[in-house]
Design a protein around this motif. Structure first.
Motif, PDB file in Angstrom:
ATOM      1  N   GLN A  97       4.835 -13.113   7.426  1.00  0.00           N
ATOM      2  CA  GLN A  97       5.524 -12.355   6.378  1.00  0.00           C
ATOM      3  C   GLN A  97       5.208 -10.874   6.475  1.00  0.00           C
ATOM      4  OE1 GLN A  97       7.982 -13.496   4.337  1.00  0.00           O
ATOM      5  NE2 GLN A  97       8.192 -11.318   4.006  1.00  0.00           N
TER       6      GLN A  97
ATOM      7  N   LYS B 103      10.753  -4.667   9.363  1.00  0.00           N
ATOM      8  CA  LYS B 103      11.824  -4.154   8.501  1.00  0.00           C
ATOM      9  C   LYS B 103      11.578  -2.695   8.148  1.00  0.00           C
ATOM     10  CE  LYS B 103      13.434  -8.377   6.257  1.00  0.00           C
ATOM     11  NZ  LYS B 103      13.540  -9.100   4.975  1.00  0.00           N
TER      12      LYS B 103
ATOM     13  N   SER C 208       3.834  -0.493   1.558  1.00  0.00           N
ATOM     14  CA  SER C 208       3.835  -1.945   1.326  1.00  0.00           C
ATOM     15  C   SER C 208       3.741  -2.724   2.638  1.00  0.00           C
ATOM     16  CB  SER C 208       5.070  -2.381   0.530  1.00  0.00           C
ATOM     17  OG  SER C 208       6.231  -2.262   1.306  1.00  0.00           O
ATOM     18  N   ALA C 209       4.176  -2.109   3.737  1.00  0.00           N
ATOM     19  CA  ALA C 209       4.040  -2.734   5.055  1.00  0.00           C
ATOM     20  C   ALA C 209       2.685  -2.421   5.689  1.00  0.00           C
ATOM     21  CB  ALA C 209       5.160  -2.242   5.972  1.00  0.00           C
TER      22      ALA C 209
ATOM     23  N   THR D 250       7.725  -7.735   7.269  1.00  0.00           N
ATOM     24  CA  THR D 250       7.745  -6.534   6.434  1.00  0.00           C
ATOM     25  C   THR D 250       7.547  -5.285   7.279  1.00  0.00           C
ATOM     26  OG1 THR D 250       6.889  -7.807   4.561  1.00  0.00           O
ATOM     27  CG2 THR D 250       6.670  -5.413   4.430  1.00  0.00           C
TER      28      THR D 250
END
Length: 98
Positions: free
Chosen positions: A12, A19, A65-66, A16
């Motif tokens: 996950q 992306k 956040s990544a 992330t």
């Protein structure tokens, strides 16, 4: 079960990361930070790559956040730097080729 959860968590975060990297503005931010030898104010990065504060805030939030950047707040200013460990862990050799 915990090994499966760990693999899913890793996958996950890797999704992330990829992306977050799939955007030309965020790649410009990363490139700018790569060639900076110190923490840089978000406003400085925004001016250098010609994006608004709103746009910069959005992109920095996704990069954070990544786990691609470290952030530090001092008073009203936010400073950022690259988290090279995330590049090495999730995007093998990508960092070298930017």
């Amino acid at each position: 079960m915990s090994n499966t959860k760990t693999i899913k968590d890793f996958d996950q975060l890797q999704i992330t990361v990829l992306k977050a990297l799939a955007d030309p503005i965020r790649l410009e931010i990363i490139r700018y930070l790569k060639y900076s030898d110190h923490e840089v104010a978000c406003g400085e990065v925004g001016k250098a790559i010609n994006i608004s504060k709103t746009s910069g805030s959005y992109h920095f939030k996704l990069l954070e956040s990544a786990e691609l950047i470290h952030t530090k707040r001092e008073a009203r200013e936010k400073y950022v730097s690259l988290n090279e460990q995330t590049f090495q862990k999730y995007v093998t050799d990508f960092y070298k080729n930017i």
